[in-house]
Write an enzyme that holds these catalytic residues in place. Structure first.
Site, PDB file in Angstrom:
ATOM      1  N   HIS A 140       4.650   7.254  -7.585  1.00 43.55           N
ATOM      2  CA  HIS A 140       6.045   7.133  -7.289  1.00 43.55           C
ATOM      3  C   HIS A 140       6.662   7.959  -6.360  1.00 43.55           C
ATOM      4  CE1 HIS A 140       6.414   3.852 -10.257  1.00 43.55           C
ATOM      5  NE2 HIS A 140       5.801   4.592 -11.091  1.00 43.55           N
ATOM      6  N   ARG A 164      -1.378  12.950  -9.692  1.00 45.58           N
ATOM      7  CA  ARG A 164      -1.631  11.568 -10.327  1.00 45.58           C
ATOM      8  C   ARG A 164      -1.810  10.528  -8.977  1.00 45.58           C
ATOM      9  NH1 ARG A 164       3.350   8.706 -13.681  1.00 45.58           N
ATOM     10  NH2 ARG A 164       4.725   9.044 -11.820  1.00 45.58           N
ATOM     11  N   ASP A 197     -12.793  15.317  -2.866  1.00 47.33           N
ATOM     12  CA  ASP A 197     -13.406  16.061  -1.697  1.00 47.33           C
ATOM     13  C   ASP A 197     -12.218  17.105  -1.035  1.00 47.33           C
ATOM     14  OD1 ASP A 197     -15.551  14.753  -2.071  1.00 47.33           O
ATOM     15  OD2 ASP A 197     -15.458  13.115  -0.546  1.00 47.33           O
ATOM     16  N   GLN A 231      -2.947   8.192 -18.623  1.00 43.97           N
ATOM     17  CA  GLN A 231      -1.632   7.957 -18.782  1.00 43.97           C
ATOM     18  C   GLN A 231      -1.487   6.636 -19.603  1.00 43.97           C
ATOM     19  OE1 GLN A 231       0.904   8.419 -15.737  1.00 43.97           O
ATOM     20  NE2 GLN A 231       2.922   8.109 -16.852  1.00 43.97           N
ATOM     21  N   GLU A 246       1.199   3.630 -21.139  1.00 43.22           N
ATOM     22  CA  GLU A 246       2.302   3.272 -20.783  1.00 43.22           C
ATOM     23  C   GLU A 246       2.814   1.937 -21.328  1.00 43.22           C
ATOM     24  OE1 GLU A 246       3.206   4.143 -16.434  1.00 43.22           O
ATOM     25  OE2 GLU A 246       1.116   4.473 -16.530  1.00 43.22           O
ATOM     26  N   ASP A 264       7.925   4.081 -19.052  1.00 44.81           N
ATOM     27  CA  ASP A 264       7.241   2.941 -19.013  1.00 44.81           C
ATOM     28  C   ASP A 264       7.126   2.204 -20.395  1.00 44.81           C
ATOM     29  OD1 ASP A 264       6.640   2.131 -16.192  1.00 44.81           O
ATOM     30  OD2 ASP A 264       6.008   4.160 -16.072  1.00 44.81           O
TER      31      ASP A 264
END
Length: 258
Positions: free
Chosen positions: A48, A72, A86, A147, A149, A175
């Site tokens: 977000h 995230r 990486d 997570q 939600e 959420d």
């Protein structure tokens, strides 16, 4: 690039209480400021916020070794995960995980074969550009947080937490509230009850439960509710509140002097 052990992962495995901050501004300068403030972890958001891969690298450099950076990812898929690993990211949060199968897919994206599907590259930032190649033990320093939600995810949290390679399970209150029919009311009693029960089940599975708690004076202590790692600050929120408070203070002074 001689990395220290992943202190965030160590804290999850030991179920220590860890305090973090959510960073969505996209500014490495703000990351640098927060990294000197004593937080155990800082989350750089790609779901977000405007952060892209190159910005994430800048955030890593800005934080240095002072705070552990969690990223995230935008979604639970392996391509972005591979590139972040990486680039030197060692802690990842996967949004909207609904089942044990999806949790296993998240772990697999962080593991080399035969334990996963991570592609092999030897001259990346993660290996100090080929100077520090440790493929066999790479997963030891990678923290995987999923997570939850939705109510369905909470119902499956025991199965999700039991997945080998999952180090922490984060319950997203906003959420979850929306998906429970309480959009904008993360402190609704039904939402809090679901979160507390989820934290209990996650802890019973031997994993560290986490959540957000930006306004501690309006809810009970998240630590008392059974959570181990807590997002206690939000960079944009702090900026907005601080700017608004300064403006309001000086507006009052101006009125007194008129």
């Amino acid at each position: 690039m001689n990395r220290l052990p992943n202190r965030f992962k160590q804290g999850l495995l030991a179920r220590r209480r860890q305090i973090g901050a959510w960073l969505t501004s996209g500014s490495p300068t703000i990351t640098e400021v927060f990294s000197g403030s004593g937080f155990d972890w800082l989350l750089v958001d790609m779901e977000h916020s405007p952060n892209d891969l190159l910005q994430v690298v800048d955030h890593l450099r800005a934080a240095g070794q002072r705070s552990e950076i969690i990223v995230r990812v935008p979604w639970n898929e392996p391509v972005v995960v591979k590139r972040l690993l990486d680039a030197g990211v060692t802690s990842l949060m996967f949004p909207y995980v609904q089942s044990g199968e999806e949790a296993r897919a998240a772990v697999a994206a962080t593991r080399y074969p035969p334990h996963g599907i991570r592609g092999v590259a030897g001259t990346t930032r993660a290996t100090d550009y080929g100077r520090r190649v440790r493929f066999a033990s790479a997963s030891e320093e990678i923290a995987v947080v999923v997570q939850l939600e939705t109510p369905a995810a909470i119902q499956a949290c025991g199965e999700i937490a039991a997945v080998d390679g999952i180090d922490g399970v984060f319950i997203g209150p906003n959420d979850l509230a929306a998906n429970m029919g309480h959009l904008g009311d993360a402190n609704h009693p039904d939402v809090r009850a679901a979160m507390i029960e989820g934290a209990r089940i996650i802890a019973a599975a031997g994993k560290s439960p986490g959540t957000l708690a930006y306004v501690p004076d309006k809810v009970a202590s998240p630590f008392a509710e059974g959570f181990d790692f807590v997002g206690a600050a939000f960079d944009i929120g702090i900026l907005v509140r601080g700017a608004s408070q300064v403006q309001a203070d000086y507006a009052r002074l101006r009125e007194l002097e008129d």
